[in-house]
Design a protein around this motif. Structure first.
Motif, PDB file in Angstrom:
ATOM      1  N   LYS A  51       0.851  -1.182   0.000  1.00  0.00           N
ATOM      2  CA  LYS A  51       0.000   0.000   0.000  1.00  0.00           C
ATOM      3  C   LYS A  51       0.880   1.223   0.000  1.00  0.00           C
ATOM      4  N   ILE A  53       0.708   5.018   1.235  1.00  0.00           N
ATOM      5  CA  ILE A  53      -0.039   5.963   2.039  1.00  0.00           C
ATOM      6  C   ILE A  53       0.615   7.320   1.839  1.00  0.00           C
ATOM      7  N   MET A  54      -0.152   8.236   1.280  1.00  0.00           N
ATOM      8  CA  MET A  54       0.355   9.567   0.982  1.00  0.00           C
ATOM      9  C   MET A  54      -0.363  10.567   1.884  1.00  0.00           C
ATOM     10  N   THR A  56      -0.896  14.569   2.290  1.00  0.00           N
ATOM     11  CA  THR A  56      -0.674  15.795   1.524  1.00  0.00           C
ATOM     12  C   THR A  56      -1.734  16.842   1.856  1.00  0.00           C
ATOM     13  N   ALA A  62      -4.393  14.371  -3.912  1.00  0.00           N
ATOM     14  CA  ALA A  62      -5.245  13.478  -3.128  1.00  0.00           C
ATOM     15  C   ALA A  62      -6.348  12.869  -3.990  1.00  0.00           C
ATOM     16  N   LYS A  63      -6.869  13.621  -4.938  1.00  0.00           N
ATOM     17  CA  LYS A  63      -7.956  13.134  -5.794  1.00  0.00           C
ATOM     18  C   LYS A  63      -7.506  12.001  -6.707  1.00  0.00           C
ATOM     19  N   GLU A  64      -6.205  11.828  -6.889  1.00  0.00           N
ATOM     20  CA  GLU A  64      -5.684  10.744  -7.719  1.00  0.00           C
ATOM     21  C   GLU A  64      -5.714   9.392  -6.990  1.00  0.00           C
ATOM     22  N   ALA A  65      -5.896   9.419  -5.695  1.00  0.00           N
ATOM     23  CA  ALA A  65      -5.856   8.188  -4.889  1.00  0.00           C
ATOM     24  C   ALA A  65      -7.134   7.374  -5.053  1.00  0.00           C
ATOM     25  N   ASP A  66      -7.029   6.072  -4.786  1.00  0.00           N
ATOM     26  CA  ASP A  66      -8.193   5.196  -4.797  1.00  0.00           C
ATOM     27  C   ASP A  66      -9.097   5.456  -3.597  1.00  0.00           C
ATOM     28  N   ARG A  67      -8.497   5.894  -2.515  1.00  0.00           N
ATOM     29  CA  ARG A  67      -9.230   6.132  -1.277  1.00  0.00           C
ATOM     30  C   ARG A  67      -8.643   7.352  -0.591  1.00  0.00           C
ATOM     31  N   MET A  68      -9.498   8.199  -0.039  1.00  0.00           N
ATOM     32  CA  MET A  68      -9.018   9.386   0.657  1.00  0.00           C
ATOM     33  C   MET A  68      -9.553   9.384   2.080  1.00  0.00           C
ATOM     34  N   ASP A  80     -14.550   7.743   0.588  1.00  0.00           N
ATOM     35  CA  ASP A  80     -14.249   6.874  -0.574  1.00  0.00           C
ATOM     36  C   ASP A  80     -14.838   7.420  -1.834  1.00  0.00           C
TER      37      ASP A  80
END
Length: 80
Positions: A51, A53-54, A56, A62-68, A80
């Motif tokens: 995984k 974990i970013m 920022t 953040a919008k590029e992630a699969d889950r926020m 999600d």
């Protein structure tokens, strides 16, 4: 813009990777909180996992992630 990189120890499981910095800093480990955090992040203790974990302040990243997961005033909420 600042970038922080945190490397997890591959030989440690999720629980041990969370507890290690607390122990190094001479902080008490709250076992129930660690377990709650593992569940919240979707990590299964003892499993090998890949995984990223970013953390920022940049919402475009953040919008590029699969889950926020948003943290406001120290409280994490899942979006999600």
């Amino acid at each position: 813009m600042r970038h922080f990189f945190v490397n997890l120890f591959q030989k440690l499981n999720a629980k041990e990777n969370i507890e290690l910095p607390l122990l190094i800093g001479n902080n008490k480990v709250n076992g129930s909180y660690v377990e709650e955090l593992i569940q919240f992040l979707g990590l299964k203790d003892g499993e090998n996992y890949q995984k990223v974990i970013m953390i920022t302040h940049n919402m475009d990243l953040a919008k590029e992630a699969d889950r926020m997961i948003r943290i406001v005033d120290g409280i994490a909420t899942c979006e999600d």
